[in-house]
Write a protein that holds these residues in place. Structure first.
Motif, PDB file in Angstrom:
ATOM      1  N   LEU A  49     -22.561  15.585  12.965  1.00  0.00           N
ATOM      2  CA  LEU A  49     -21.334  15.549  12.371  1.00  0.00           C
ATOM      3  C   LEU A  49     -20.255  14.789  13.212  1.00  0.00           C
ATOM      4  O   LEU A  49     -19.753  15.147  14.200  1.00  0.00           O
ATOM      5  N   LEU A  50     -20.033  13.376  12.845  1.00  0.00           N
ATOM      6  CA  LEU A  50     -18.965  12.671  13.528  1.00  0.00           C
ATOM      7  C   LEU A  50     -17.813  12.207  12.563  1.00  0.00           C
ATOM      8  O   LEU A  50     -17.849  12.645  11.344  1.00  0.00           O
ATOM      9  N   PRO A  83     -20.459  20.009  15.775  1.00  0.00           N
ATOM     10  CA  PRO A  83     -19.481  21.085  15.153  1.00  0.00           C
ATOM     11  C   PRO A  83     -20.287  21.976  14.108  1.00  0.00           C
ATOM     12  O   PRO A  83     -19.766  23.119  13.823  1.00  0.00           O
ATOM     13  N   LEU A  84     -21.410  21.465  13.449  1.00  0.00           N
ATOM     14  CA  LEU A  84     -22.058  22.160  12.482  1.00  0.00           C
ATOM     15  C   LEU A  84     -23.081  23.219  12.851  1.00  0.00           C
ATOM     16  O   LEU A  84     -23.479  24.085  12.322  1.00  0.00           O
ATOM     17  N   THR A  85     -23.446  22.807  14.286  1.00  0.00           N
ATOM     18  CA  THR A  85     -24.679  23.639  14.584  1.00  0.00           C
ATOM     19  C   THR A  85     -24.328  24.191  16.084  1.00  0.00           C
ATOM     20  O   THR A  85     -25.158  23.965  17.015  1.00  0.00           O
ATOM     21  N   SER A 144     -34.275  21.950  11.066  1.00  0.00           N
ATOM     22  CA  SER A 144     -34.582  23.534  11.016  1.00  0.00           C
ATOM     23  C   SER A 144     -33.501  24.470  11.516  1.00  0.00           C
ATOM     24  O   SER A 144     -33.239  25.421  11.227  1.00  0.00           O
ATOM     25  N   SER A 145     -32.315  23.880  11.830  1.00  0.00           N
ATOM     26  CA  SER A 145     -31.353  24.511  12.690  1.00  0.00           C
ATOM     27  C   SER A 145     -30.203  24.990  11.422  1.00  0.00           C
ATOM     28  O   SER A 145     -29.774  24.250  10.312  1.00  0.00           O
ATOM     29  N   PHE A 146     -29.800  26.195  11.529  1.00  0.00           N
ATOM     30  CA  PHE A 146     -28.714  26.623  10.605  1.00  0.00           C
ATOM     31  C   PHE A 146     -27.522  25.833  10.569  1.00  0.00           C
ATOM     32  O   PHE A 146     -26.889  25.588  11.851  1.00  0.00           O
ATOM     33  N   ARG A 147     -26.664  25.447   9.695  1.00  0.00           N
ATOM     34  CA  ARG A 147     -25.489  24.843   9.649  1.00  0.00           C
ATOM     35  C   ARG A 147     -24.464  25.247   9.124  1.00  0.00           C
ATOM     36  O   ARG A 147     -24.499  25.867   8.038  1.00  0.00           O
ATOM     37  N   LEU A 148     -23.469  25.342   9.618  1.00  0.00           N
ATOM     38  CA  LEU A 148     -22.251  26.180   9.154  1.00  0.00           C
ATOM     39  C   LEU A 148     -21.787  25.216   7.980  1.00  0.00           C
ATOM     40  O   LEU A 148     -21.758  23.965   7.765  1.00  0.00           O
ATOM     41  N   LEU A 164     -22.208  12.735   8.438  1.00  0.00           N
ATOM     42  CA  LEU A 164     -23.494  13.198   8.917  1.00  0.00           C
ATOM     43  C   LEU A 164     -24.176  11.975   9.393  1.00  0.00           C
ATOM     44  O   LEU A 164     -24.292  10.974   8.639  1.00  0.00           O
ATOM     45  N   ARG A 165     -24.285  11.745  10.697  1.00  0.00           N
ATOM     46  CA  ARG A 165     -25.010  10.548  11.176  1.00  0.00           C
ATOM     47  C   ARG A 165     -26.127  10.798  12.148  1.00  0.00           C
ATOM     48  O   ARG A 165     -26.142  11.814  12.851  1.00  0.00           O
ATOM     49  N   ASN A 166     -27.117   9.880  12.116  1.00  0.00           N
ATOM     50  CA  ASN A 166     -28.294  10.033  13.074  1.00  0.00           C
ATOM     51  C   ASN A 166     -27.955   9.745  14.789  1.00  0.00           C
ATOM     52  O   ASN A 166     -27.109   8.748  14.698  1.00  0.00           O
ATOM     53  N   SER A 167     -28.223  10.450  15.498  1.00  0.00           N
ATOM     54  CA  SER A 167     -27.737  10.240  16.860  1.00  0.00           C
ATOM     55  C   SER A 167     -28.804  10.377  17.909  1.00  0.00           C
ATOM     56  O   SER A 167     -29.533  11.567  17.430  1.00  0.00           O
TER      57      SER A 167
END
Length: 764
Positions: free
Chosen positions: A102-103, A262-264, A272-276, A348-351
């Motif tokens: 998240l940017l 910030p989301l993870t 697969s990770s949980f996001r807020l 949401l951006r790829n990094s």
């Protein structure tokens, strides 16, 4: 010019390194026949590091702006992969790992604006009614032709919320909690106002947090010439005529409190990770915030009200007043208000993180397979940085050496100066690898999203066995004061030479400009402490991996600049920072490369890890003495004894000394490799014994009980200092004093655990 005298190699360090653990190894010059290091390889690396190549690396890296996730930043991913896969000078392997983070970006359709209007009906009616009488500059002046390009991002406060607050302007100095309390003491009503603050004094995001506590509706942040330019601000005195920031310069930056996506939190930003949920994210500024140009037509020139305190006066060419509102005889009418229109958006951006691998001859194989292997060559946990170059040497048996890749604009100093050095050092190591030279596992790494504030993505969980943070929004090329003896940093033919006139070594030059008195070593170079301000933060604060930050810096006795003046601005270009180094053939960069290379090889090739644990005792003892002298009487009044802390420190000192003696004895003989492995494991695990994930529950990610942020005034164990500061005005038996007792117990337990870590396994 004074600034061209690049005089010091500063090392800011924390944990084992901050206290001279590794540095004790270098304090005494090694004999020429030292068995701990292949001197021929070291000599070869020192000789092959090419200053011209570093310069060309920097030119290419800073040629265009490369904000996180931008097309140019993705181009650099391919450049790095190409370099590290080169058949002649590449590494064993290289790979890019992609995350979704998240940017925060400003809107291209609706630029952020700060206006002053004579009358101010509710937005958005300000503009069409024609009531605007002044608009602050939105962008920097195109001084060299590089500031006006389409890829130069508008100055903004990343992660600040959108909104249109409006109100009377007040001047709040650096925006600290004490600054806002001072305004209230002066009788100023802060509810609904817009606070004008200057950089420095407290973290960017903290300015908005402190302001919101007092009812402030919005925050403006500017760079005062007194803090960055030694008071100079006219075009003839600034870049491109000197290193000082032009009047239109604006510092960009992340205003997110924590590191990591910030989301993870605590997790890698993978599918697969949980996001807020966005509504549950903490750490963002609570009110709209915007950095502004304040040297050109600044509203501060026209503020009404009482005079600001002497320590609040800056160098904008006016007498600073507190407000609220404007004086009747100024450029704006007395009833004029400030409208702050922020249109930031979250995306949401790829990094991508780019990872290279040199497997080495002693412990070959993929990092995933290293855990539990029966190999005896030691590796260290260490993190370094040069200029803006954070290098990380960490994990079980691998050396991880890295930097962030993206920048706010061109980023010649931050981060590309360090990346340019990293690329040259990895080239030399790759060339030696192709020639069959013996090398141990080294992992060069360049991660992304520093500029977006996403500072803690999973770097490679299977590599480190932990979630390793990788990003940081701020990197300091300037050192601070600190503790610990310094490295002698010898090359085989003598010490690494310091750039500039004369024949001083880096060590001697360092001790000349940054020194302190050690009770053990006498006069030694001074080290700074690592805060929460750079790529190393997740490693030291969350993971307990010792970290080090190297910077070749300016003579700080010649300037009051808190950091290099064009930091995070559009003026940080290839032609900005190097007049002195260009004339010297980029020798400063080359010296940093040699220093980093020497440390990496010494750490990776030494049979016994070059970590002198007894040096840790110096700082622990100083912490204890500060607690006794400055807090002892207060604690005694509330029936809290420092006796257990005294015992714990003494126990650690005894175990550290005993470990040093065991290592000395083994070095004199022919030790069993398993004995060496055991000792090296004790050294590497020591830092983690100071971790307590519940020590500071209000501070996400900060779990190191010695190096957490200290808000209390006493220079002792931070949790104890902070708790005493909060409890000072409360009654005995309060929750605040219970927290003091808890923090004292946390420190004692950590010290006892650390002492146990140093004992022979057979004695446990």
């Amino acid at each position: 010019m004074q600034w061209t005298k690049v005089l010091g190699l500063g090392l800011g360090a924390a944990a084992l390194l901050g206290l001279g653990i590794i540095l004790g190894h270098f304090a005494i010059p090694k004999k020429a026949n030292s068995p701990d290091l292949d001197l021929e390889i070291l000599e070869t690396v020192m000789g092959q590091l090419d200053a011209h190549r570093i310069r060309e690396n920097l030119r290419e890296l800073s040629r265009e702006p490369h904000l996180a996730s931008s097309p140019r930043d993705e181009d650099l991913v391919q450049l790095l992969l190409q370099r590290w896969k080169d058949p002649e000078s590449g590494l064993d392997s290289a790979e890019a790992f992609t995350y979704e983070v998240l940017l925060s970006f400003p809107s291209q359709e609706q630029p952020n604006v700060v206006d002053i209007a004579m009358t101010l009906p509710p937005p958005p009616t300000v503009g069409p009614t024609g009531d605007i009488i002044h608009s602050c500059h939105r962008t920097e002046e195109n001084v060299t032709g590089e500031q006006g390009g389409p890829d130069v991002i508008q100055p903004y406060a990343a992660y600040a919320p959108s909104g249109n607050p409006q109100g009377l302007l007040v001047y709040a100095n650096h925006g600290t909690e004490d600054d806002f309390k001072e305004l209230q003491t002066q009788g100023i009503k802060l509810e609904g106002t817009i606070a004008l603050t200057r950089y420095g004094g407290v973290g960017r995001g903290d300015k908005a947090v402190n302001a919101a506590k007092h009812g402030v509706a919005g925050v403006l942040v500017y760079t005062d010439p007194a803090d960055i330019n030694d008071g100079l601000s006219s075009p003839s005195e600034t870049f491109p005529n000197s290193w000082y920031l032009p009047p239109s310069g604006v510092e960009r930056g992340s205003y997110y409190k924590y590191f990591g996506d910030p989301l993870t939190p605590y997790l890698p930003a993978i599918p697969s990770s949980f996001r807020l949920d966005l509504a549950n994210i903490s750490g963002f500024p609570p009110i709209p915030t915007q950095p502004i140009v304040c040297s050109l037509g600044c509203p501060a020139h026209n503020l009404n009200g009482t005079s600001a305190p002497t320590t609040w006066q800056g160098a904008l060419g006016c007498h600073y007043r507190l407000g609220p509102g404007f004086r009747p005889d100024g450029n704006f009418s007395a009833d004029s208000q400030v409208n702050v229109s922020v249109y930031n958006r979250l995306e949401l951006r790829n990094s991508s993180n780019v990872l290279g691998i040199i497997r080495g001859a002693v412990e070959p194989g993929e990092p995933l397979l290293c855990s539990g292997c029966h190999c005896y060559s030691p590796r260290a946990h260490l993190s370094l940085s040069s200029g803006s170059l954070p290098l990380f040497l960490c994990s079980d048996r691998y050396v991880l050496y890295g930097n962030h890749r993206d920048s706010w604009v061109h980023g010649a100093v931050d981060p590309s100066s360090g990346t340019a050095v990293l690329l040259e050092l990895s080239r030399v190591l790759g060339t030696l690898l192709k020639k069959g030279e013996w090398l141990t596992p080294v992992i060069p790494a360049l991660w992304e999203a520093k500029a977006g504030g996403s500072r803690g993505q999973e770097f490679k969980t299977s590599l480190l066995g932990v979630v390793a943070g990788a990003y940081r929004w701020r990197t300091r090329p300037v050192v601070g004061a600190g503790e610990g003896p310094a490295p002698r940093l010898n090359s085989p033919s003598g010490q690494i030479r310091s750039p500039g006139p004369g024949d001083l070594s880096i060590y001697d030059n360092w001790i000349r400009y940054f020194n302190r008195s050690s009770p053990v070593y006498g006069l030694v170079p001074s080290l700074g402490s690592l805060g929460a301000g750079s790529d190393y933060a997740p490693f030291i604060h969350f993971l307990g991996i010792s970290s080090m930050d190297i910077a070749y810096t300016y003579d700080r006795s010649k300037t009051s600049a808190r950091i290099y003046p064009t930091y995070h601005t559009a003026f940080d270009t290839f032609d900005y920072p190097w007049p002195c180094d260009l004339a010297a053939g980029f020798s400063s960069h080359q010296a940093v490369a040699r220093t980093a290379g020497s440390i990496i090889l010494r750490l990776s090739d030494s049979f016994f890890l070059p970590l002198k644990v007894s040096d840790y005792s110096e700082t622990l003892r100083s912490f204890l003495q500060a607690a006794q002298q400055d807090l002892g009487a207060l604690l005694e009044q509330h029936s809290i004894s420092l006796g257990p802390l005294v015992t714990a420190v003494e126990k650690f000192e005894a175990e550290a000394a005993a470990l040093g003696q065991r290592i000395s004895m083994l070095q004199k003989g022919s030790p069993d490799p398993l004995q060496v492995r055991m000792l090296n494991d004790q050294l590497m695990l020591l830092e983690r014994s100071f971790l307590n994930p519940r020590a500071f529950p209000e501070e996400r990610y900060y779990s190191h009980v010695l190096w957490a942020a200290r808000t209390g005034s006493v220079a002792t164990f931070p949790g104890l200092s902070n708790a005493c500061s909060r409890a000072n005005d409360t009654a005995s038996g309060s929750e605040a004093w219970a927290e003091v007792q808890r923090q004292l117990s946390i420190v004692v337990t950590a010290l006892e655990g650390a002492a146990a870590t140093l004992r022979p396994v057979a004695d446990l």
